[in-house]
Design a protein around this motif. Structure first.
Motif, mmCIF file in Angstrom:
data_model
loop_
_atom_site.group_PDB
_atom_site.id
_atom_site.type_symbol
_atom_site.label_atom_id
_atom_site.label_comp_id
_atom_site.label_asym_id
_atom_site.label_seq_id
_atom_site.Cartn_x
_atom_site.Cartn_y
_atom_site.Cartn_z
ATOM 1 N N ILE A 56 7.142 -17.035 -41.635
ATOM 2 C CA ILE A 56 8.636 -16.869 -41.819
ATOM 3 C C ILE A 56 10.187 -15.997 -41.635
ATOM 4 C CG2 ILE A 56 9.850 -16.541 -44.648
ATOM 5 C CD1 ILE A 56 8.424 -18.293 -45.762
ATOM 6 N N GLU A 57 8.568 -14.828 -41.454
ATOM 7 C CA GLU A 57 9.840 -13.369 -41.134
ATOM 8 C C GLU A 57 10.046 -13.493 -39.056
ATOM 9 O OE1 GLU A 57 7.155 -9.972 -40.865
ATOM 10 O OE2 GLU A 57 6.028 -10.824 -39.390
ATOM 11 N N ASP A 58 10.623 -12.251 -38.663
ATOM 12 C CA ASP A 58 11.650 -11.980 -37.250
ATOM 13 C C ASP A 58 11.506 -11.516 -37.133
ATOM 14 O OD1 ASP A 58 13.939 -12.060 -37.826
ATOM 15 O OD2 ASP A 58 14.590 -14.053 -37.297
ATOM 16 N N MET A 59 12.245 -10.678 -35.368
ATOM 17 C CA MET A 59 12.224 -10.168 -35.096
ATOM 18 C C MET A 59 13.310 -9.351 -35.690
ATOM 19 S SD MET A 59 12.853 -11.079 -31.088
ATOM 20 C CE MET A 59 14.989 -11.670 -31.398
ATOM 21 N N ASN A 60 14.306 -10.462 -35.858
ATOM 22 C CA ASN A 60 15.385 -9.083 -36.793
ATOM 23 C C ASN A 60 15.238 -8.982 -38.199
ATOM 24 O OD1 ASN A 60 16.968 -8.696 -33.616
ATOM 25 N ND2 ASN A 60 17.587 -11.324 -34.324
ATOM 26 N N ALA A 61 14.286 -9.239 -38.852
ATOM 27 C CA ALA A 61 14.114 -9.510 -40.348
ATOM 28 C C ALA A 61 12.060 -9.091 -40.516
ATOM 29 C CB ALA A 61 14.598 -10.522 -40.596
ATOM 30 N N SER A 62 11.867 -8.206 -40.049
ATOM 31 C CA SER A 62 10.311 -8.302 -39.385
ATOM 32 C C SER A 62 10.121 -7.630 -41.287
ATOM 33 C CB SER A 62 9.995 -6.894 -38.505
ATOM 34 O OG SER A 62 7.995 -6.636 -38.980
#
Length: 579
Positions: A56-62
């Motif tokens: 679910i997380e990503d590089m902009n919302a780690s």
């Protein structure tokens, strides 16, 4: 509950390492309600909650929150320029950001998306046999995961709605309030989950990545430490008092016996906590870690893509590196030591630290920060320099790089992978490690006036740093690069205020670039003073910080996203600060 339950982990997106439990999961179609209640099938559903920690997380919302730690004095946002991640650059400067900015909505939505998986899992577990040991332990695991989601949200946004009631309906969600609990009561909701988990979780888990009793204890200590610094004035973020009762709970949950019984302790070299090789992952200092994997049948493996922006530009290797989360000059200078081998708590030298200078430093600097004049990731094939080939911004954000999230380029295609020009690794991310437990205990004891015990714990952490001078991956830097190491221990008597000062410094040195610094400053009530001082001194070197300002009673927390306020039917209130 529907008769048929979709098995939503068909791709098994993630919570796995080379021998951890997700790799053995075989995709299924559906499970009947009765099958879900059976302990032998329950993991087929719960694995989706674990997978959410990284799918679910990503590089902009780690979920590590590194993007948001760039508000501290430890790091700059970095990247190619101010338009590259502009909302984060506004956040690091303390001005120009709005409630409609996408970065606030992104991390809010992703963490609640993750919590929805955990809530579904808990509802399913509630239907199973509560006398079954496996069911009780799995319930403890899900309560732990629910606490993690709420904890990250609360550190970011302060006023949050809690998804902690069973079998919530659409009306329940539509009528949730982010002021149902006071700030103090909100922390207590997280503690309630963790205390239940602590009672049922085992001392050890055969499958790596599942939380243990020690993991729940470490988490409880952290939440009680946050709760201890009371911020219950709705119109302010200032610390109005420190609760001795909560601090005693920190002492209780950091009792050494909890951790030694499970074999936890300090690694001989700090760097061992940040290595991808199987021999080092889930080592004795790692109390709970997010597990990543490779070569598991998926296209790229269940790799860590949330840190891919932290990979720097490396000539002829990572020319596509994004070069974010850049260590600050202020952080590098914090590792300088005086004639006694102690950090400068007051009156530090004016000159910036340079490799080869006569200044002495703590060896932890070179495990934390890639410094020009030393090898990147300890590989002499990649010597760092103050050159634009090593800086995507041409030096705008300096030439330091973070090491703790990165992997030696020599491990390309082994632990480091170029996935469509996005670099990702299989290295675990430690959430709770033993050094943090020692320092939390030291902080609680210091605040309680037990200063000698607190200093002894700080010295225990410094002992490891001292040993690294002769026995670490950077011990040969003294001969090869003219670096002078000096680490001493604290001796003598210290007042409560002095002891807290050295505890705070030790937390910074030990946990730098692990996304703790900004949240520590807010917790202590030090954020405005420390960060504004950082702006005024750092702007002399980093022009982009000119005009920056941290506004007390506003910048300590992110604003509740506009879209959430608008859709809440009047049930959400904005944080203080005239947003």
């Amino acid at each position: 509950m529907k008769t048929k339950i979709l098995y939503i982990i068909c791709a098994v997106c993630g919570f796995a390492s080379c021998n951890s439990f997700l790799e053995d999961q075989v995709p299924q179609a559906t499970l009947t309600q009765d099958e879900v209640k059976d302990p032998k099938y329950i993991d087929n559903v719960l694995v989706s909650a674990y997978a959410g920690l990284l799918s679910i997380e990503d590089m902009n919302a780690s979920f590590s929150l590194w993007n948001y730690d760039t508000r501290s004095d430890d790091a700059y946002v970095g990247g190619a320029g101010f338009s590259d991640g502009d909302v984060f650059h506004n956040l690091e400067r303390g001005n120009g950001f709005l409630t409609k900015d996408w970065n606030f909505a992104s991390i809010w939505g992703k963490l609640y998306n993750y919590l929805s998986r955990v809530s579904l899992s808990l509802d399913m577990l509630a239907e199973a046999d509560q006398n079954n040991t496996t069911i009780r332990q799995r319930t403890g695991e899900m309560l732990f995961l629910r606490a993690y989601g709420h904890f990250q949200l609360k550190r970011l946004f302060k006023k949050i709605p809690f998804v902690n009631k069973p079998n919530m309906t659409e009306d329940d969600y539509n009528n949730m309030s982010n002021t149902e609990y006071t700030n103090d009561e909100g922390w207590q909701q997280i503690i309630n989950d963790l205390e239940q988990a602590y009672q049922v979780l085992p001392v050890t888990q055969t499958e790596k990545g599942r939380p243990t009793k020690a993991a729940a204890a470490a988490f409880l200590a952290k939440v009680y430490l946050y709760k201890a610094y009371r911020q219950d004035n709705a119109n302010s973020n200032q610390v109005t008092g420190v609760s001795a009762e909560d601090l005693q709970k920190v002492v209780e949950y950091t009792a050494p016996a909890i951790y030694t019984a499970a074999g936890y302790g300090l690694e001989s070299d700090l760097h061992n906590n940040f290595r991808p090789e199987e021999a080092y992952e889930n080592g004795k200092e790692s109390i709970w870690a997010i597990q990543y994997s490779k070569n598991d049948g998926t296209t790229w493996g269940n790799l860590n893509f949330s840190n891919r922006l932290i990979v720097p530009c490396i000539p002829k290797v990572h020319d596509s590196g994004a070069d974010f989360y850049k260590p600050s000059h202020n952080l590098v200078n914090a590792y300088r030591t005086n004639s006694d081998g102690l950090p400068y708590l007051d009156g530090a030298p004016a000159a910036d630290y340079k490799v080869g200078s006569t200044q002495t430093v703590d060896p932890r600097l070179f495990v934390t920060v890639g410094v020009p004049g030393t090898p990147y990731m300890f590989n002499t094939d990649y010597m760092m320099a103050e050159s634009n080939t090593w800086s995507r911004s041409g030096g705008t954000y300096g030439y330091f790089v973070s090491l703790k999230q990165n992997v030696d380029p020599a491990y390309t295609d082994t632990y480091l992978f170029n996935c469509d020009n996005q670099w990702a690794s299989s290295m675990n991310r430690i959430v709770f490690r033993y050094a943090d437990v020692l320092l939390m205990r030291a902080e609680a004891l210091a605040q309680l006036g037990q200063t000698s015990e607190a200093v002894a714990l700080v010295n225990q952490v410094r002992d490891r740093a001292l040993g690294m001078i002769k026995n670490s991956i950077v011990s040969n830097y003294q001969v090869k690069y003219g670096i002078r190491y000096a680490v001493g221990k604290y001796n003598g008597s210290y007042s409560k205020e002095q002891t807290m000062q050295l505890v705070k410094m030790e937390r910074r040195l030990e946990l730098a670039m692990e996304s703790e610094r900004f949240f520590d400053l807010v917790r202590w009530g030090d954020a405005a003073t420390v960060i504004n001082r950082f702006y005024s001194t750092e702007a002399e070197k980093m022009n982009f910080l000119v005009g920056s300002s941290f506004t007390a009673d506003k910048n300590e927390y992110c604003p509740i996203p506009y879209e959430q306020i608008a859709a809440s039917n009047g049930h959400y209130q904005q944080n203080c600060g005239n947003w």
